[in-house]
Design an enzyme around this catalytic site. Structure first.
Site, PDB file in Angstrom:
ATOM      1  N   MET A  77      23.212  18.903  54.062  1.00  0.00           N
ATOM      2  CA  MET A  77      24.489  18.475  53.495  1.00  0.00           C
ATOM      3  C   MET A  77      25.383  17.860  54.571  1.00  0.00           C
ATOM      4  O   MET A  77      26.085  16.878  54.320  1.00  0.00           O
ATOM      5  CB  MET A  77      25.191  19.664  52.821  1.00  0.00           C
ATOM      6  CG  MET A  77      26.458  19.285  52.105  1.00  0.00           C
ATOM      7  SD  MET A  77      26.213  17.975  50.898  1.00  0.00           S
ATOM      8  CE  MET A  77      25.913  18.936  49.420  1.00  0.00           C
ATOM      9  N   LYS A  88      35.231  59.414  60.753  1.00  0.00           N
ATOM     10  CA  LYS A  88      34.132  60.380  60.734  1.00  0.00           C
ATOM     11  C   LYS A  88      34.615  61.793  60.414  1.00  0.00           C
ATOM     12  O   LYS A  88      33.987  62.519  59.643  1.00  0.00           O
ATOM     13  CB  LYS A  88      33.410  60.363  62.084  1.00  0.00           C
ATOM     14  CG  LYS A  88      32.253  61.357  62.142  1.00  0.00           C
ATOM     15  CD  LYS A  88      31.202  60.972  63.151  1.00  0.00           C
ATOM     16  CE  LYS A  88      30.112  62.040  63.166  1.00  0.00           C
ATOM     17  NZ  LYS A  88      28.904  61.585  63.825  1.00  0.00           N
ATOM     18  N   PHE A 133      34.630  54.072  71.413  1.00  0.00           N
ATOM     19  CA  PHE A 133      33.334  53.423  71.237  1.00  0.00           C
ATOM     20  C   PHE A 133      33.135  53.067  69.761  1.00  0.00           C
ATOM     21  O   PHE A 133      33.308  53.913  68.892  1.00  0.00           O
ATOM     22  CB  PHE A 133      32.217  54.364  71.716  1.00  0.00           C
ATOM     23  CG  PHE A 133      30.844  53.778  71.499  1.00  0.00           C
ATOM     24  CD1 PHE A 133      30.461  52.603  72.148  1.00  0.00           C
ATOM     25  CD2 PHE A 133      29.939  54.384  70.634  1.00  0.00           C
ATOM     26  CE1 PHE A 133      29.201  52.052  71.934  1.00  0.00           C
ATOM     27  CE2 PHE A 133      28.680  53.836  70.420  1.00  0.00           C
ATOM     28  CZ  PHE A 133      28.315  52.678  71.075  1.00  0.00           C
ATOM     29  N   GLN A 134      32.774  51.837  69.503  1.00  0.00           N
ATOM     30  CA  GLN A 134      32.563  51.324  68.147  1.00  0.00           C
ATOM     31  C   GLN A 134      33.784  51.477  67.251  1.00  0.00           C
ATOM     32  O   GLN A 134      33.652  51.704  66.054  1.00  0.00           O
ATOM     33  CB  GLN A 134      31.316  51.950  67.516  1.00  0.00           C
ATOM     34  CG  GLN A 134      30.071  51.560  68.287  1.00  0.00           C
ATOM     35  CD  GLN A 134      28.776  51.835  67.540  1.00  0.00           C
ATOM     36  OE1 GLN A 134      28.686  52.794  66.774  1.00  0.00           O
ATOM     37  NE2 GLN A 134      27.782  51.004  67.769  1.00  0.00           N
ATOM     38  N   GLU A 167      24.137  43.969  58.114  1.00  0.00           N
ATOM     39  CA  GLU A 167      25.183  44.354  57.158  1.00  0.00           C
ATOM     40  C   GLU A 167      25.661  43.190  56.301  1.00  0.00           C
ATOM     41  O   GLU A 167      26.112  43.387  55.173  1.00  0.00           O
ATOM     42  CB  GLU A 167      26.364  45.005  57.881  1.00  0.00           C
ATOM     43  CG  GLU A 167      26.060  46.391  58.453  1.00  0.00           C
ATOM     44  CD  GLU A 167      25.387  46.364  59.818  1.00  0.00           C
ATOM     45  OE1 GLU A 167      25.028  45.261  60.297  1.00  0.00           O
ATOM     46  OE2 GLU A 167      25.217  47.440  60.413  1.00  0.00           O
TER      47      GLU A 167
END
Ligand SMILES: Cc1ncc(C[n+]2csc(CCOP(=O)(O)OP(=O)(O)O)c2C)c(N)n1
Ligand SMILES: [Mg+2]
Lengths: 562, 162
Positions: free
Chosen positions: A475, A161, A111-112, A49
């Protein structure tokens, strides 16, 4: 029309002219994805993502439009955070849809479930959790409006959802108006006149252009303004391309790795005109010592940018394009002319600085990273869209590739987010299928979103990756060399994949150059490859970026050579 | 530069998370909040927040601009620049031993407090006034033994022009 929440989102995407969405699905996002697949909108399925958000960022910059992402709840949402923070720092317009657990479960540690609105509150321009289907359409419309307008930025919309499943009556609504949000585009005429007064008095003016010029599409107005004033122009990292990089008045980048002449000019000028900049610490160096002789005019659409870090003489809140156009108009109206004698003295002085200390490196038996970028510039005639990773590679890209056009240099400026360049290149390539898109990469950063090779291959995106492979987190190594007695704590990354084979394993083309004479042929072959190519340049390991101003020092304190 | 006290009055949209946006802005940018007080206005969609902070001129300028930049913030007013009324309320549970009772009641009288609860050992006082007045009273009560205090933080508004 009676539509589900998911369908309503698709309707609004169409109304907003969205043609591409970047993302990955998941349990809570299935509904949205089901509807997305029924539209003509292209979905680019990424492999992480973070890649989706950087890709949308690259897309937004190359296309000068809003980038759109869609991800699932929980880990899908948390994976977007670095991308969102990067877009926020660089003021890039994005709308990020995160799915959320059903409203009935919110707060239950379902969940999630994750409070992504809470997590992203400080790194979005605004964000929403949609709690009722009745609020959905208005919220999504507002999200696009807020992302695009004023100082642009990412807006996150969290969609439970059940909201995407519930139906309601939908009819398209006009552009939202928000009583608490009203960006100022038109500058105050009194401020402009005050600025004109200073401009007339100035004998050593310098213009200092930032990302705001590019975001507001003000390059033409800026160029006209600078030529009229005969004022040299320095740029921030985000401002590269705002003014033609091959023009005589161009000073190059300012600040920590700025050119000698840009830093000297700013420190000696009597008028500094900052346009679409925010005077960040990488630009100003030690605050009290910045531009000591200058009166400062600061034009920016975001009032919080003005006087945040440095005091200014004339603040101008407004859109860069409108403000510059107004100043140009005032100059014509008042028949402004530059004082020829002082102008010549000033420009001669700058030419002098340019000659004494041009950007330089010495060519040796090993490949110099600067040489690779220089050759890349030559071979592409400066016409490629360049994205970068973060670190030395980013600075060499900024110093040695010259940008005559805006929206061609795409880099994670404010956040400095490793792993940005490659997914951003994917997004830019989706936006501009006919353009050559090259990610100038470091061997460290490229590994932070290397999984997107699969995405590029799947969608046949012919992105080119040029790795300046020093087998170091270069760097940081440079800082260790200069300020930590060469104690290279955890910066040696020689343990790395074979990038040629890695490209091949994904179905792309890989090639390598180990000696200076191989640079040009490898670049030519790589750039002419029809599909994706990785060009791995084994460069001088301990090359450093110069000039360098140590953090917190005045910007005239430049370390100049190896 | 001096860090002066400023009382800021905000009108914000009454949406979930708006307080957290404001609190987050202050903590994220290192500004301090001495007190914050929020409740709906006559328009139930709008909340008034009164916030007391400290800062020099440039910090106050940033606070003002940053608050204005929040999408849910409708209006920001630094009352310190105007003529305004400010009030805070406190409940104070103070030890009321026989030798102190008269003295406490005298203070109640002077500070125009109310005694809202009495037990054999304690008085609970209600007091309203400026933060300075409350602090003055608390200082005086301290020697008698304060068991508990609850302060609301300031609320404020501009004075109507005469
Ligand atoms: C996500 C992230 N982690 C850590 C850093 C700190 N950091 C800045 S530059 C750099 C080294 C980058 O190495 P490489 O990609 O090989 O680039 P080089 O400097 O060698 O060109 C690191 C670790 C960062 N900017 N971003
Ligand atoms: Mg490296």
């Amino acid at each position: 029309m009676e539509l589900t929440g998911a369908k309503i989102i698709m309707e609004i995407l169409k109304e907003e002219g969205v043609d591409t969405v970047f993302g990955i699905t998941g349990g809570a996002a299935i509904e949205m994805y089901d509807e997305l697949a029924k539209t003509d909108i292209r979905h680019i399925m990424v492999r992480h993502e973070q890649g989706a958000v950087h890709a949308a960022d690259g897309y937004a910059r190359a296309k000068k439009d809003v980038g759109v992402c869609m991800v699932t709840s929980g880990p899908g949402a948390t994976n977007t955070v670095s991308g969102i923070a990067s877009a926020y720092m660089d003021s890039i317009p994005l709308v990020v849809f995160t799915a959320q657990v059903p409203t009935s479960l919110i707060g239950n540690d379902a969940f999630q479930e994750v409070d992504i609105v809470g997590i992203t509150r400080p790194c979005t321009k605004h964000n929403y959790l949609v709690r009722s289907i009745e609020d959905l359409a208005r919220t999504v419309k507002e999200a696009f409006y807020i992302a695009r307008s004023g100082r642009p930025g990412p807006v996150l919309v969290d969609i439970p959802k059940d909201i995407s499943q519930t139906t309601t009556n939908y009819k398209p609504s006009p552009r939202p108006s928000l009583k608490s949000y009203n960006p100022t585009y038109r500058p105050n005429i009194r401020q402009l006149r005050w600025a004109m007064g200073l401009i007339k008095e100035a004998r050593k003016p310098v213009i200092f252009a930032g990302g705001g010029v590019i975001l507001s599409g003000a390059s033409r107005e800026l160029t006209k303004f600078a030529k009229r004033l005969k004022a040299p122009v320095a740029g921030t990292l985000m401002g590269l391309g705002a003014f033609p990089g091959t023009d005589k008045l161009w000073l190059g980048m300012l600040g920590m790795h700025g050119t000698y002449r840009a830093n000297m000019s700013v420190q000696s000028c009597d008028l500094l005109i900052g346009v679409g900049v925010r005077f960040d610490d990488r630009v100003t160096g030690k605050l009290g010592t910045f531009a000591p002789y200058a009166k400062i005019i600061h034009i920016d659409i975001d009032p919080t940018s003005i006087r945040k870090n440095i005091p200014v003489t004339v603040p101008i809140v407004g859109d860069c394009k409108i403000s510059l156009a107004e100043l140009n108009r005032l100059m014509t109206k008042e028949s402004f002319t530059v004082d020829k004698k002082s102008s010549k003295l000033w420009l001669d002085q700058i030419e002098e600085w340019k000659k004494t200390m041009p950007l330089s490196y010495d060519q040796r038996k090993t490949i110099k990273p600067q040489h690779v970028v220089e050759k890349l510039y030559e071979l592409t005639n400066g016409n490629a869209i360049i994205t970068t990773e973060v670190g030395q590679n980013q600075m060499w890209a900024a110093q040695y590739y010259h940008f005559d056009q805006p929206n061609c240099f795409i880099t994670s400026g404010g956040l400095g987010c490793m792993g940005f360049g490659f997914p951003a290149a994917i997004g830019a390539q989706v936006a501009c299928p006919d353009k050559l898109v090259v990610d100038i990469a470091g061997d460290g950063s490229i590994q932070m979103n290397i999984q997107e090779l699969a995405t590029a291959m799947q969608y046949k995106l012919p992105v080119k990756i040029v790795i300046l492979n020093n087998r170091y987190l270069g760097m940081v190594r440079q800082w260790q060399e200069l300020f930590y007695d060469k104690r290279y704590a955890s910066t040696d990354i020689a343990h790395a994949p074979d990038f040629v084979k890695l490209a091949e394993s994904y179905g792309g083309v890989g090639m390598r150059a180990t000696r200076p004479e191989e640079v040009e042929p490898v670049l030519k072959e790589g750039l002419n490859t029809p599909g994706l190519a990785i060009m791995d340049f084994l460069v001088e390991r301990e090359e450093s970026v110069y000039p360098m101003v140590p953090a917190g020092a005045p910007i005239t304190d430049m370390l100049l050579v190896n | 530069m001096t860090e002066e006290k400023h009382t800021i009055s905000l009108l914000v949209e009454n949406t979930p998370g708006v307080l957290s946006r404001i609190a987050g802005l202050f903590s994220g940018r290192g500004f301090n909040i001495e007190s914050i007080c929020a409740a709906p206005t006559m328009d139930r969609l709008v909340t008034r927040i009164t916030l007391v902070t400290r800062g020099d001129e440039s910090i106050m300028e940033q606070i003002n601009k940053q608050l204005n930049k929040l999408v849910n913030v409708i209006k920001v007013q630094d009352l310190t620049e105007t003529d305004f009324v400010e009030r805070e309320m406190a409940l104070v549970k103070v030890k009321a031993e026989a030798k102190n009772r008269a003295e406490i009641l005298r203070l109640v009288d002077i500070f125009r407090c109310k005694v809202v609860d009495v037990t054999p050992t304690h008085y609970t006082l209600e007091v309203t006034g400026t933060a300075e007045k409350l602090t003055a009273l608390l200082d005086l009560l301290k020697s008698m033994g304060i068991k508990e205090i609850a302060r609301t933080g300031s609320i404020a508004m501009t004075r109507e022009k005469k």
